[in-house]
Design an enzyme around this catalytic site. Structure first.
Site, PDB file in Angstrom:
ATOM      1  N   ASN A   5       0.818  -1.222   0.000  1.00  0.00           N
ATOM      2  CA  ASN A   5       0.000   0.000   0.000  1.00  0.00           C
ATOM      3  C   ASN A   5       0.845   1.263   0.000  1.00  0.00           C
ATOM      4  O   ASN A   5       0.312   2.370   0.001  1.00  0.00           O
ATOM      5  CB  ASN A   5      -0.977   0.005   1.182  1.00  0.00           C
ATOM      6  CG  ASN A   5      -0.277  -0.033   2.534  1.00  0.00           C
ATOM      7  OD1 ASN A   5       0.931   0.219   2.642  1.00  0.00           O
ATOM      8  ND2 ASN A   5      -1.033  -0.334   3.582  1.00  0.00           N
ATOM      9  N   TYR A  13       4.548  -4.845  19.526  1.00  0.00           N
ATOM     10  CA  TYR A  13       5.124  -5.311  18.269  1.00  0.00           C
ATOM     11  C   TYR A  13       5.492  -6.793  18.357  1.00  0.00           C
ATOM     12  O   TYR A  13       5.074  -7.617  17.534  1.00  0.00           O
ATOM     13  CB  TYR A  13       6.345  -4.479  17.898  1.00  0.00           C
ATOM     14  CG  TYR A  13       7.173  -5.095  16.798  1.00  0.00           C
ATOM     15  CD1 TYR A  13       6.624  -5.343  15.538  1.00  0.00           C
ATOM     16  CD2 TYR A  13       8.506  -5.447  17.015  1.00  0.00           C
ATOM     17  CE1 TYR A  13       7.379  -5.930  14.528  1.00  0.00           C
ATOM     18  CE2 TYR A  13       9.258  -6.023  16.010  1.00  0.00           C
ATOM     19  CZ  TYR A  13       8.692  -6.270  14.769  1.00  0.00           C
ATOM     20  OH  TYR A  13       9.445  -6.850  13.777  1.00  0.00           O
ATOM     21  N   LEU A  54      20.555   2.092  14.126  1.00  0.00           N
ATOM     22  CA  LEU A  54      21.854   2.676  14.449  1.00  0.00           C
ATOM     23  C   LEU A  54      22.708   2.981  13.222  1.00  0.00           C
ATOM     24  O   LEU A  54      23.217   4.105  13.089  1.00  0.00           O
ATOM     25  CB  LEU A  54      22.627   1.736  15.390  1.00  0.00           C
ATOM     26  CG  LEU A  54      24.044   2.185  15.758  1.00  0.00           C
ATOM     27  CD1 LEU A  54      24.032   3.519  16.491  1.00  0.00           C
ATOM     28  CD2 LEU A  54      24.740   1.109  16.605  1.00  0.00           C
ATOM     29  N   ARG A 102      18.453   3.190  28.032  1.00  0.00           N
ATOM     30  CA  ARG A 102      17.020   3.160  27.756  1.00  0.00           C
ATOM     31  C   ARG A 102      16.388   2.010  28.533  1.00  0.00           C
ATOM     32  O   ARG A 102      16.975   0.924  28.612  1.00  0.00           O
ATOM     33  CB  ARG A 102      16.769   2.975  26.255  1.00  0.00           C
ATOM     34  CG  ARG A 102      17.186   4.162  25.415  1.00  0.00           C
ATOM     35  CD  ARG A 102      16.921   3.938  23.950  1.00  0.00           C
ATOM     36  NE  ARG A 102      17.682   2.818  23.417  1.00  0.00           N
ATOM     37  CZ  ARG A 102      17.872   2.591  22.110  1.00  0.00           C
ATOM     38  NH1 ARG A 102      17.346   3.415  21.220  1.00  0.00           N
ATOM     39  NH2 ARG A 102      18.576   1.558  21.707  1.00  0.00           N
ATOM     40  N   GLY A 116      14.674  -1.253  29.534  1.00  0.00           N
ATOM     41  CA  GLY A 116      14.399  -2.502  28.825  1.00  0.00           C
ATOM     42  C   GLY A 116      15.456  -2.932  27.837  1.00  0.00           C
ATOM     43  O   GLY A 116      15.299  -3.964  27.172  1.00  0.00           O
TER      44      GLY A 116
END
Length: 323
Positions: A30, A139, A188, A281, A283
């Site tokens: 799409n 996710y 990254l 960060r 987690g």
């Protein structure tokens, strides 16, 4: 004919470029995040959505499809936490529409591009397929849901599938005609290269006190062309009846640290990065590396291109970005 859903995206377009050498390819996309310019001219393109029943009926009624390869998921972890509805709608509900349409038209061979995010934060240095799956974000959960659905559909409807889990696709095609182009960019290697091209003022390193060799996180980077070849190996195994209903990890088996990636970018480009140390960060595990022993043993695939080759090809692409 092979239907590649999401074939205008980063990994999908590299798969298409390799697959057209041996198969007739139809791309359904799409163009929400994909690029029309990235699709190899030898492939047929149909602009449509995997969750749109009308689009799918046109495709499956018009072309002799023998297998489907799925690259059309949304894949930004942070966004999935903020907008879980978007991820469950596209990655789960729309994929169900695709699977139901496949079964209706008696197309029962399916290659699923999954993710090592299904493992969550494992407590091992090298992740094997036997590690428990415990995703920590929408996710990863959306991908794991489809993995469970595929297993159920195999038992109930005779669907044959191969699931490929991997971490960080990187690099670009050796011709520099297609490469990694996301908006926003969160990976990254392209972030470092964009910085070295003057498009960003710094490179942030999130945490430098991890229990690793140089204190920065270690991640698994695989050249996107190597990934494409792995998908083709899996497709061949499915089409020939060699393997089905299997899960394979795709990794380099080593991992590269954030510091190592930045230093390799500097060496390849001859430019110096402005690196800023930031807080960890939440987690972020110290090390995430996937074992590819199973797919090597069963399908003969392994990553061929090292970090330097990944960055060399990515650098050529970023210097001559076409879309």
């Amino acid at each position: 004919m092979i239907l590649v859903v999401g074939g205008a995206g980063y990994i999908g377009s590299h798969l298409v470029k390799e697959l057209v050498e041996s198969e007739k390819v139809l791309v359904l996309d799409n163009l929400t995040t994909g690029h029309r310019e990235a699709i190899d001219s030898r492939a047929i393109f149909f602009k449509g959505d995997l969750g749109n029943q009308e689009d799918l009926e046109k495709v499956f009624s018009s072309y002799p499809i023998k297998a489907v390869m799925h690259f059309a998921a949304f894949s930004l972890v942070g966004e999935s936490v903020v907008e879980p509805m978007k991820y469950y709608q596209n990655n789960v509900a729309a994929t169900l529409t695709l699977l139901n349409t496949m079964i209706k038209h008696n197309v029962k061979k399916f290659i699923f591009s999954s993710t090592a995010a299904t493992y969550g934060i494992p407590n091992v240095d090298i992740i094997k397929e036997t590690c428990p799956t415990s995703p920590i974000n929408p996710y990863g959960r959306s991908k794991l849901m489809i993995e469970h659905i595929l297993a159920d559909f195999a038992k109930a409807y005779g669907l044959e599938y191969i699931i490929l889990r991997y971490f960080n696709a990187a690099g670009a095609h050796e011709t520099a005609t297609i490469g990694e182009s996301h908006d926003p960019e969160t990976h990254l290697i392209p972030i470092v290269l964009q910085h070295l091209l003057g498009k960003r003022d710094r490179v942030s390193v999130f945490g430098s006190d991890y229990d690793t060799e140089d204190g920065t996180c270690i991640r698994d980077y695989i050249h996107v062309t190597d990934l494409a070849h792995a998908h083709i190996r899996a497709l061949d195994a499915l089409l020939t009846g060699k393997k089905s209903n299997e899960v394979y990890n795709l990794g380099n088996g080593l991992g590269y640290s954030v510091k190592e990636v930045i230093e390799t970018c500097e060496r390849v480009t001859g430019l110096k990065a402005n690196v800023v140390l930031s807080d960890r960060r939440p987690g972020d595990p110290a090390r995430l590396v996937a074992s590819s022993e199973k797919i090597y043993a069963e399908l003969g695939w392994k990553a061929e291109r090292n970090l330097e080759q990944i960055i060399k090809d990515a650098w050529k692409w970023h210097q001559n970005q076409l879309y």
